[in-house]
Scaffold this motif. Structure first.
Motif: not given
Length: 201
Positions: A1-16
């Motif tokens: 299991m990977d125990f790295r700290n991840y920054s929480t993503i709050t939004e996505f970028i839609l390339l279109g």
């Protein structure tokens, strides 16, 4: 299991569809025209079916629901796509993305069930014309339509419930104009085996 700290993503970028501003303006006009034609055509169909008493039959009842689902389906993704074609910031929040995916599942699931119901209706009409009135009673075709909506919502609830448990930690770029479950699965760093099973089912 990977125990790295991840920054929480709050939004996505839609390339279109394109990064070229001139092409984006042309695509905006094109898709706005298609969207308005889709909405007006389906609304007109709904009004005609409702207004004409001769069209109050199971086939047109199913068709009216299919038109309504088509309006919903188009309205889930196209307005956000049109907004992104005109804006510099082409983002969507994680909650907004999951909401979009939920309603895509509802519309797609309901449409698939309605098309199956309509196929059964035509089968009954063609293969058993003398018994059609008894086979397709009002109670049955109402149950078939509401069952289609129920299955669409159930499908969406199951998939979104599992998607809400996903942790997004990879690149936040979605290479499409709308949120789709396969795109979200590829951005997740959590176990997605249950999501894949639910999506397959």
């Amino acid at each position: 299991m990977d125990f790295r700290n991840y920054s929480t993503i709050t939004e996505f970028i839609l390339l279109g569809l394109s990064a070229n501003p001139h092409i984006q303006a042309a695509l905006f006009v094109l898709f706005l025209g298609f969207y308005l034609l889709t909405i007006m055509g389906n609304l007109l169909l709904l009004l005609v079916i409702r207004a004409d008493f001769h069209l109050h039959t199971p086939m047109y009842f199913f068709l009216s629901h299919l038109s309504f689902v088509d309006i919903c389906f188009s309205s889930v993704t196209v307005p956000k796509m049109l907004e992104n074609l005109l804006s510099q910031k082409k983002t969507i929040s994680v909650e907004g993305c999951l909401t979009q995916v939920f309603f895509v599942f509802v519309a797609a699931g309901t449409e698939a069930c309605l098309l199956s119901v309509m196929a059964y209706d035509r089968y009954a009409a063609i293969c058993h014309p003398l018994l059609y009135g008894q086979i397709m009673s009002k109670q049955l075709y109402m149950q078939l339509v509401w069952g289609s909506w129920g299955l669409g919502f159930l499908d969406a609830f199951i998939n979104i419930f599992l998607a809400m448990k996903m942790v997004f930690c990879k690149a936040q770029i979605i290479p499409h104009y709308s949120c789709e479950m396969p795109s979200l699965l590829s951005l997740s760093c959590s176990d997605i085996s249950r999501n894949l099973i639910a999506l397959l089912c």
